[in-house]
Design a protein around this motif. Structure first.
Motif, PDB file in Angstrom:
ATOM      1  N   ALA A 115       0.685   3.187   4.525  1.00 40.56           N
ATOM      2  CA  ALA A 115       1.390   4.295   3.866  1.00 40.56           C
ATOM      3  C   ALA A 115       2.765   4.514   4.499  1.00 40.56           C
ATOM      4  O   ALA A 115       3.734   4.832   3.800  1.00 40.56           O
ATOM      5  CB  ALA A 115       0.549   5.567   3.940  1.00 40.56           C
ATOM      6  N   GLY A 116       2.863   4.331   5.822  1.00 46.27           N
ATOM      7  CA  GLY A 116       4.150   4.465   6.499  1.00 46.27           C
ATOM      8  C   GLY A 116       5.170   3.434   6.042  1.00 46.27           C
ATOM      9  O   GLY A 116       6.366   3.717   5.974  1.00 46.27           O
ATOM     10  N   PHE A 117       4.714   2.245   5.710  1.00 44.24           N
ATOM     11  CA  PHE A 117       5.603   1.219   5.151  1.00 44.24           C
ATOM     12  C   PHE A 117       5.960   1.554   3.702  1.00 44.24           C
ATOM     13  O   PHE A 117       7.113   1.420   3.289  1.00 44.24           O
ATOM     14  CB  PHE A 117       4.937  -0.163   5.208  1.00 44.24           C
ATOM     15  CG  PHE A 117       5.079  -0.865   6.528  1.00 44.24           C
ATOM     16  CD1 PHE A 117       6.099  -1.783   6.733  1.00 44.24           C
ATOM     17  CD2 PHE A 117       4.187  -0.622   7.562  1.00 44.24           C
ATOM     18  CE1 PHE A 117       6.239  -2.435   7.952  1.00 44.24           C
ATOM     19  CE2 PHE A 117       4.306  -1.269   8.783  1.00 44.24           C
ATOM     20  CZ  PHE A 117       5.330  -2.177   8.985  1.00 44.24           C
ATOM     21  N   ALA A 118       4.983   1.992   2.924  1.00 40.33           N
ATOM     22  CA  ALA A 118       5.176   2.229   1.489  1.00 40.33           C
ATOM     23  C   ALA A 118       6.234   3.288   1.206  1.00 40.33           C
ATOM     24  O   ALA A 118       6.949   3.200   0.202  1.00 40.33           O
ATOM     25  CB  ALA A 118       3.847   2.629   0.844  1.00 40.33           C
ATOM     26  N   VAL A 119       6.368   4.282   2.075  1.00 37.88           N
ATOM     27  CA  VAL A 119       7.361   5.343   1.877  1.00 37.88           C
ATOM     28  C   VAL A 119       8.759   4.751   1.694  1.00 37.88           C
ATOM     29  O   VAL A 119       9.537   5.203   0.859  1.00 37.88           O
ATOM     30  CB  VAL A 119       7.325   6.323   3.073  1.00 37.88           C
ATOM     31  CG1 VAL A 119       8.530   7.238   3.096  1.00 37.88           C
ATOM     32  CG2 VAL A 119       6.048   7.135   3.053  1.00 37.88           C
ATOM     33  N   TRP A 120       9.065   3.720   2.469  1.00 36.45           N
ATOM     34  CA  TRP A 120      10.402   3.112   2.408  1.00 36.45           C
ATOM     35  C   TRP A 120      10.594   2.278   1.146  1.00 36.45           C
ATOM     36  O   TRP A 120      11.721   2.094   0.680  1.00 36.45           O
ATOM     37  CB  TRP A 120      10.653   2.270   3.662  1.00 36.45           C
ATOM     38  CG  TRP A 120      10.774   3.121   4.888  1.00 36.45           C
ATOM     39  CD1 TRP A 120       9.789   3.395   5.801  1.00 36.45           C
ATOM     40  CD2 TRP A 120      11.929   3.824   5.331  1.00 36.45           C
ATOM     41  NE1 TRP A 120      10.279   4.222   6.782  1.00 36.45           N
ATOM     42  CE2 TRP A 120      11.592   4.498   6.522  1.00 36.45           C
ATOM     43  CE3 TRP A 120      13.230   3.948   4.836  1.00 36.45           C
ATOM     44  CZ2 TRP A 120      12.502   5.284   7.228  1.00 36.45           C
ATOM     45  CZ3 TRP A 120      14.141   4.730   5.549  1.00 36.45           C
ATOM     46  CH2 TRP A 120      13.778   5.383   6.708  1.00 36.45           C
ATOM     47  N   GLU A 121       9.511   1.751   0.580  1.00 34.26           N
ATOM     48  CA  GLU A 121       9.621   0.978  -0.666  1.00 34.26           C
ATOM     49  C   GLU A 121      10.012   1.860  -1.842  1.00 34.26           C
ATOM     50  O   GLU A 121      10.520   1.367  -2.846  1.00 34.26           O
ATOM     51  CB  GLU A 121       8.297   0.281  -0.986  1.00 34.26           C
ATOM     52  CG  GLU A 121       7.989  -0.871  -0.082  1.00 34.26           C
ATOM     53  CD  GLU A 121       6.706  -1.584  -0.465  1.00 34.26           C
ATOM     54  OE1 GLU A 121       6.745  -2.823  -0.544  1.00 34.26           O
ATOM     55  OE2 GLU A 121       5.677  -0.901  -0.695  1.00 34.26           O
ATOM     56  N   ASP A 122       9.776   3.153  -1.733  1.00 33.54           N
ATOM     57  CA  ASP A 122      10.075   4.083  -2.821  1.00 33.54           C
ATOM     58  C   ASP A 122      11.553   4.452  -2.911  1.00 33.54           C
ATOM     59  O   ASP A 122      11.941   5.211  -3.798  1.00 33.54           O
ATOM     60  CB  ASP A 122       9.234   5.361  -2.680  1.00 33.54           C
ATOM     61  CG  ASP A 122       7.757   5.094  -2.893  1.00 33.54           C
ATOM     62  OD1 ASP A 122       7.408   4.078  -3.541  1.00 33.54           O
ATOM     63  OD2 ASP A 122       6.940   5.897  -2.399  1.00 33.54           O
ATOM     64  N   VAL A 123      12.392   3.952  -2.018  1.00 37.35           N
ATOM     65  CA  VAL A 123      13.827   4.232  -2.047  1.00 37.35           C
ATOM     66  C   VAL A 123      14.472   3.238  -3.015  1.00 37.35           C
ATOM     67  O   VAL A 123      14.719   2.081  -2.668  1.00 37.35           O
ATOM     68  CB  VAL A 123      14.453   4.135  -0.639  1.00 37.35           C
ATOM     69  CG1 VAL A 123      15.950   4.421  -0.706  1.00 37.35           C
ATOM     70  CG2 VAL A 123      13.756   5.097   0.318  1.00 37.35           C
ATOM     71  N   ASP A 124      14.717   3.692  -4.231  1.00 31.74           N
ATOM     72  CA  ASP A 124      15.169   2.807  -5.311  1.00 31.74           C
ATOM     73  C   ASP A 124      16.486   2.086  -5.033  1.00 31.74           C
ATOM     74  O   ASP A 124      16.643   0.925  -5.399  1.00 31.74           O
ATOM     75  CB  ASP A 124      15.290   3.595  -6.618  1.00 31.74           C
ATOM     76  CG  ASP A 124      13.951   4.073  -7.133  1.00 31.74           C
ATOM     77  OD1 ASP A 124      12.925   3.411  -6.844  1.00 31.74           O
ATOM     78  OD2 ASP A 124      13.914   5.116  -7.812  1.00 31.74           O
ATOM     79  N   CYS A 125      17.432   2.748  -4.407  1.00 28.44           N
ATOM     80  CA  CYS A 125      18.757   2.148  -4.242  1.00 28.44           C
ATOM     81  C   CYS A 125      18.771   0.987  -3.243  1.00 28.44           C
ATOM     82  O   CYS A 125      19.731   0.235  -3.184  1.00 28.44           O
ATOM     83  CB  CYS A 125      19.765   3.203  -3.801  1.00 28.44           C
ATOM     84  SG  CYS A 125      19.354   3.949  -2.210  1.00 28.44           S
ATOM     85  N   ALA A 126      17.690   0.821  -2.475  1.00 29.00           N
ATOM     86  CA  ALA A 126      17.706  -0.187  -1.415  1.00 29.00           C
ATOM     87  C   ALA A 126      16.996  -1.488  -1.784  1.00 29.00           C
ATOM     88  O   ALA A 126      17.326  -2.540  -1.260  1.00 29.00           O
ATOM     89  CB  ALA A 126      17.090   0.387  -0.148  1.00 29.00           C
ATOM     90  N   GLY A 127      16.019  -1.432  -2.666  1.00 34.59           N
ATOM     91  CA  GLY A 127      15.305  -2.647  -3.058  1.00 34.59           C
ATOM     92  C   GLY A 127      14.458  -3.252  -1.956  1.00 34.59           C
ATOM     93  O   GLY A 127      14.246  -4.456  -1.905  1.00 34.59           O
ATOM     94  N   ILE A 128      13.956  -2.428  -1.052  1.00 38.08           N
ATOM     95  CA  ILE A 128      13.135  -2.900   0.059  1.00 38.08           C
ATOM     96  C   ILE A 128      11.695  -3.086  -0.415  1.00 38.08           C
ATOM     97  O   ILE A 128      11.132  -2.213  -1.078  1.00 38.08           O
ATOM     98  CB  ILE A 128      13.161  -1.889   1.226  1.00 38.08           C
ATOM     99  CG1 ILE A 128      14.581  -1.736   1.774  1.00 38.08           C
ATOM    100  CG2 ILE A 128      12.173  -2.276   2.316  1.00 38.08           C
ATOM    101  CD1 ILE A 128      15.161  -2.984   2.387  1.00 38.08           C
ATOM    102  N   THR A 129      11.096  -4.210  -0.056  1.00 41.82           N
ATOM    103  CA  THR A 129       9.681  -4.441  -0.344  1.00 41.82           C
ATOM    104  C   THR A 129       9.017  -5.035   0.894  1.00 41.82           C
ATOM    105  O   THR A 129       9.654  -5.708   1.700  1.00 41.82           O
ATOM    106  CB  THR A 129       9.478  -5.396  -1.542  1.00 41.82           C
ATOM    107  OG1 THR A 129      10.165  -6.623  -1.277  1.00 41.82           O
ATOM    108  CG2 THR A 129       9.992  -4.788  -2.841  1.00 41.82           C
TER     109      THR A 129
END
Length: 191
Positions: free
Chosen positions: A51-65
């Motif tokens: 869940a701690g990793f998933a929070v950052w994936e939700d930042v649309d402008c960054a495209g982090i997966t």
């Protein structure tokens, strides 16, 4: 190749380490140590880490997966090409007062490996009723450390996940505007 264990930059709002993951690294693969330390039941701790990793994936402008690649027998401090999360109840590599720490390996301006460790040798961890004083929250500490994994450093903004005073506090499970702005400033156009 540079290894970062501790950075001592002064932050005004968000700050960065000066390196990022290349677009070719997406999704960023990570593993979790085979046997987690601490007193939290293993599957619950794993869920909080993810869940701690998933929070950052939700930042649309960054495209982090991210790609969770399972459990690992990696050893803390060993450069092995794996990004591994540890909950350490013995052999803590830093000062006892440190709640968590990243080990960031860079090659020029590119991040090539990051390991994350939570200090279960000197601190108590929880997922149900952490208070950020006697019991610290696994998910929020991972959220904080994943910000470092992505190339951000500390923020001076009260409430930001990357504010060092918020690591392990249950309120820091989500990102604040400063965390998002920092990420988007270094991964603009990655989506």
């Amino acid at each position: 190749m540079v290894m970062w264990m501790l950075l001592t930059q002064t932050a005004s709002a968000y700050d960065t380490i000066g390196a990022v993951w290349p677009a070719s690294s997406m999704p960023i693969s990570y593993t979790v140590q085979a046997e987690l330390g601490g007193s939290v039941e293993d599957s619950a701790a794993l869920e909080a880490i993810q869940a701690g990793f998933a929070v950052w994936e939700d930042v649309d402008c960054a495209g982090i997966t991210f790609d969770y690649s399972g459990r690992s027998d990696s050893v803390w401090g060993q450069v092995d090409g794996q990004n591994t999360v540890f909950i350490m109840d013995s052999g803590w590599p830093e000062e006892a007062s440190m709640l968590s720490t990243p080990m960031i390996i860079t090659n020029g301006a590119e991040i090539v490996e990051v390991d994350i460790a939570l200090n279960a040798q000197h601190f108590a961890w929880d997922i149900d009723n952490p208070d950020g004083v006697a019991w610290y929250d696994i998910q929020s500490a991972i959220t904080h450390e994943v910000g470092h994994l992505l190339g951000l450093w500390h923020s001076s903004v009260t409430g930001a996940s990357l504010n060092p005073m918020m690591a392990g506090h249950p309120e820091a499970k989500t990102l604040e505007e400063d965390d998002v702005e920092g990420l988007c400033s270094i991964y603009t156009g990655a989506a």
